[in-house]
Design a protein around this motif. Structure first.
Motif, PDB file in Angstrom:
ATOM      1  N   PRO A 107     -28.729  29.363  54.294  1.00 30.74           N
ATOM      2  CA  PRO A 107     -27.650  29.679  55.241  1.00 30.74           C
ATOM      3  C   PRO A 107     -27.283  28.534  56.174  1.00 30.74           C
ATOM      4  O   PRO A 107     -26.145  28.435  56.615  1.00 30.74           O
ATOM      5  N   ASP A 108     -28.261  27.642  56.469  1.00 26.79           N
ATOM      6  CA  ASP A 108     -27.981  26.542  57.391  1.00 26.79           C
ATOM      7  C   ASP A 108     -27.639  25.244  56.659  1.00 26.79           C
ATOM      8  O   ASP A 108     -27.605  24.171  57.267  1.00 26.79           O
ATOM      9  N   LEU A 143     -18.418  34.550  52.135  1.00 28.58           N
ATOM     10  CA  LEU A 143     -19.684  33.874  51.874  1.00 28.58           C
ATOM     11  C   LEU A 143     -19.452  32.492  51.274  1.00 28.58           C
ATOM     12  O   LEU A 143     -20.102  31.507  51.664  1.00 28.58           O
ATOM     13  N   ASN A 144     -18.509  32.397  50.350  1.00 28.27           N
ATOM     14  CA  ASN A 144     -18.208  31.092  49.745  1.00 28.27           C
ATOM     15  C   ASN A 144     -17.639  30.123  50.771  1.00 28.27           C
ATOM     16  O   ASN A 144     -17.986  28.940  50.779  1.00 28.27           O
ATOM     17  N   ILE A 157     -28.237  28.011  48.019  1.00 26.32           N
ATOM     18  CA  ILE A 157     -27.952  27.185  49.192  1.00 26.32           C
ATOM     19  C   ILE A 157     -28.398  27.954  50.436  1.00 26.32           C
ATOM     20  O   ILE A 157     -27.922  29.063  50.687  1.00 26.32           O
ATOM     21  N   ARG A 210     -33.290  24.948  45.710  1.00 30.30           N
ATOM     22  CA  ARG A 210     -34.063  25.499  46.830  1.00 30.30           C
ATOM     23  C   ARG A 210     -35.173  24.534  47.250  1.00 30.30           C
ATOM     24  O   ARG A 210     -35.431  24.329  48.445  1.00 30.30           O
ATOM     25  N   ARG A 258     -25.187  23.402  53.144  1.00 27.74           N
ATOM     26  CA  ARG A 258     -23.878  23.529  52.498  1.00 27.74           C
ATOM     27  C   ARG A 258     -23.910  22.893  51.108  1.00 27.74           C
ATOM     28  O   ARG A 258     -24.745  22.030  50.820  1.00 27.74           O
ATOM     29  N   GLU A 291     -24.229  19.905  58.855  1.00 26.68           N
ATOM     30  CA  GLU A 291     -25.331  20.496  58.106  1.00 26.68           C
ATOM     31  C   GLU A 291     -25.799  19.573  56.981  1.00 26.68           C
ATOM     32  O   GLU A 291     -25.047  18.718  56.509  1.00 26.68           O
ATOM     33  N   TYR A 306     -26.386  18.866  53.165  1.00 22.50           N
ATOM     34  CA  TYR A 306     -25.573  19.363  52.052  1.00 22.50           C
ATOM     35  C   TYR A 306     -25.963  18.699  50.738  1.00 22.50           C
ATOM     36  O   TYR A 306     -26.440  17.576  50.687  1.00 22.50           O
ATOM     37  N   HIS A 348     -18.325  30.029  53.819  1.00 18.84           N
ATOM     38  CA  HIS A 348     -19.404  29.613  54.721  1.00 18.84           C
ATOM     39  C   HIS A 348     -20.310  28.561  54.071  1.00 18.84           C
ATOM     40  O   HIS A 348     -20.654  27.552  54.704  1.00 18.84           O
ATOM     41  N   LEU A 349     -20.678  28.763  52.816  1.00 16.60           N
ATOM     42  CA  LEU A 349     -21.673  27.914  52.173  1.00 16.60           C
ATOM     43  C   LEU A 349     -21.079  26.741  51.389  1.00 16.60           C
ATOM     44  O   LEU A 349     -21.747  25.735  51.184  1.00 16.60           O
ATOM     45  N   VAL A 350     -19.842  26.882  50.935  1.00 18.44           N
ATOM     46  CA  VAL A 350     -19.238  25.874  50.058  1.00 18.44           C
ATOM     47  C   VAL A 350     -18.098  25.173  50.789  1.00 18.44           C
ATOM     48  O   VAL A 350     -17.151  25.820  51.242  1.00 18.44           O
TER      49      VAL A 350
END
Length: 384
Positions: A237-238, A263-264, A235, A346, A240, A207, A209, A266-268
């Motif tokens: 969803p797709d 959630l963390n 961040i 963003r 990191r 991904e 990042y 997944h994203l971090v």
């Protein structure tokens, strides 16, 4: 000129900011023809990557337990452990007697109380340099603040040359000079060696990042929580957020991370400490670098590193303390508020963040450039 550096960490395999700064000072002075030897006092298991010469002054880990048991701080009170009879202390005195240094460089104030004991018996007193990385007393917990400031003042009063990382710090340090002494105070900011970024190396993550790098220094973690938040909703969803270095350990140990664990996770992506080749790969493929720093003192070494990657930088204003002129460079996006910071993130992933830098724009932030005043200053000490 023969110079010995004294620190509370080894520098042969630098990782955190303090090590990187002292290693850079060492390289610049050696490049100017000075002979520089490191004499760190540290707990071996805390810094497993050290060389044989540094190992001579490593402390047994049992002594760290003694500090913890009595409620003392490792940095502030390490000097109290170093007394005649302790093998590391005797090794230090033996090495100093062999080297007969012209200059003793104390990096940070913690070991300055050992000056007289370590130099006893030397044919002449070496010149003393105090390398300050922060106004440490401002960062210390309140219960240790007065003791820390007393140690800093002692370091300034006993030094023949003082190094500061910013003009603001230099003003404070100059005010602490002993009456009647005009000890030179040189501003030598934090910098970075130009990164060797190679986009042909494999991507660490599939991904896109944003990268955040930081040591296990408490303000780094608090900046994360204050600026990015318990849920990194800025961040996509797709994408990191890659968190590199000891700050990741602080985040994972915090209840705020565990509360939104799925959630963390997944994203971090928390990598922890990485080797230099892994760090370069992470930098090479990062979409940008973020600096969610909103407290602390001195200047931030990670700011110089971010600038030299030539990638987009998203930062809180505090991260540019000492680098204020760089805020107008291309690709540098400094936020006044946490909301603005997250909006920049963003925009980065949306592809609407603009601006770029060329190597010439940031050449002034290399270690060779920011430390160029040091070799002649040390030469003047030797001639005094």
């Amino acid at each position: 000129m023969k110079i010995v550096t004294l620190s509370t960490y080894p520098v042969s395999s630098p990782f955190h900011g303090g090590q990187r700064r002292l290693e850079a000072v060492t390289r610049v002075l050696r490049g100017a023809g000075h002979e520089v030897r490191a004499m760190p006092f540290f707990f071996g298991p805390h810094y497993p990557q050290h060389d044989a010469e540094e190992a001579l002054t490593a402390l047994p880990v049992e002594l760290h337990a003694d500090l913890a048991r009595t409620g003392l701080r490792e940095d502030l009170h390490m000097h109290s452990l170093l007394r005649p009879g302790l093998p590391a202390f005797e090794a230090a005195r033996h090495r100093l007697a062999e080297i007969r240094p012209d200059v003793l460089h104390f990096e940070q104030p913690w070991l300055m109380p050992l000056l007289d004991a370590l130099t006893e018996g030397l044919p002449r007193r070496p010149a003393v340099v105090y390398g300050s990385q922060n106004i440490e007393s401002v960062l210390a917990p309140e219960r240790y603040r007065a003791e820390t400031e007393a140690l800093e003042r002692q370091a300034v009063e006993r030094a023949d040359l003082v190094l500061a990382v910013s003009a603001a710090d230099a003003a404070v340090l100059a005010g602490w000079r002993a009456p009647g002494r005009e000890t030179p105070v040189i501003v030598a900011p934090n910098g970075c060696w130009p990164p060797a970024l190679d986009s042909s190396v494999p991507r660490p993550f599939a991904e896109d990042y944003l990268m955040l790098a930081g040591s296990g220094h408490a303000p780094n973690a608090e900046g994360y929580w204050d600026v990015i938040g318990r849920i990194p909703g800025c961040i996509p969803p797709d994408a990191r957020l890659a968190v590199v270095g000891g700050v990741g350990d602080l985040l994972q140990a915090d209840a705020r991370h565990r509360h939104f664990r799925r959630l963390n996770d997944h994203l971090v992506r928390i990598t922890g400490r990485v080797e230099e080749d892994e760090l370069q790969a992470l930098l090479a493929h990062a979409k940008g670098i973020c600096l969610p720093i909103n407290s602390g003192g001195g200047t931030n070494l990670k700011t110089a590193e971010a600038l030299l990657t030539l990638k987009p930088v998203i930062a809180m204003r505090t991260a540019f303390r000492g680098f204020e002129e760089a805020m107008s460079l291309g690709g540098v996006h400094v936020a006044a508020t946490e909301t603005e910071f997250r909006a920049h993130v963003r925009a980065l992933f949306a592809g609407t963040l603009t601006g770029s830098r060329a190597p010439g724009d940031v050449a002034r932030y290399t270690w060779e450039a920011v430390l160029d005043a040091l070799p002649p200053a040390y030469a003047r000490l030797g001639a005094a």
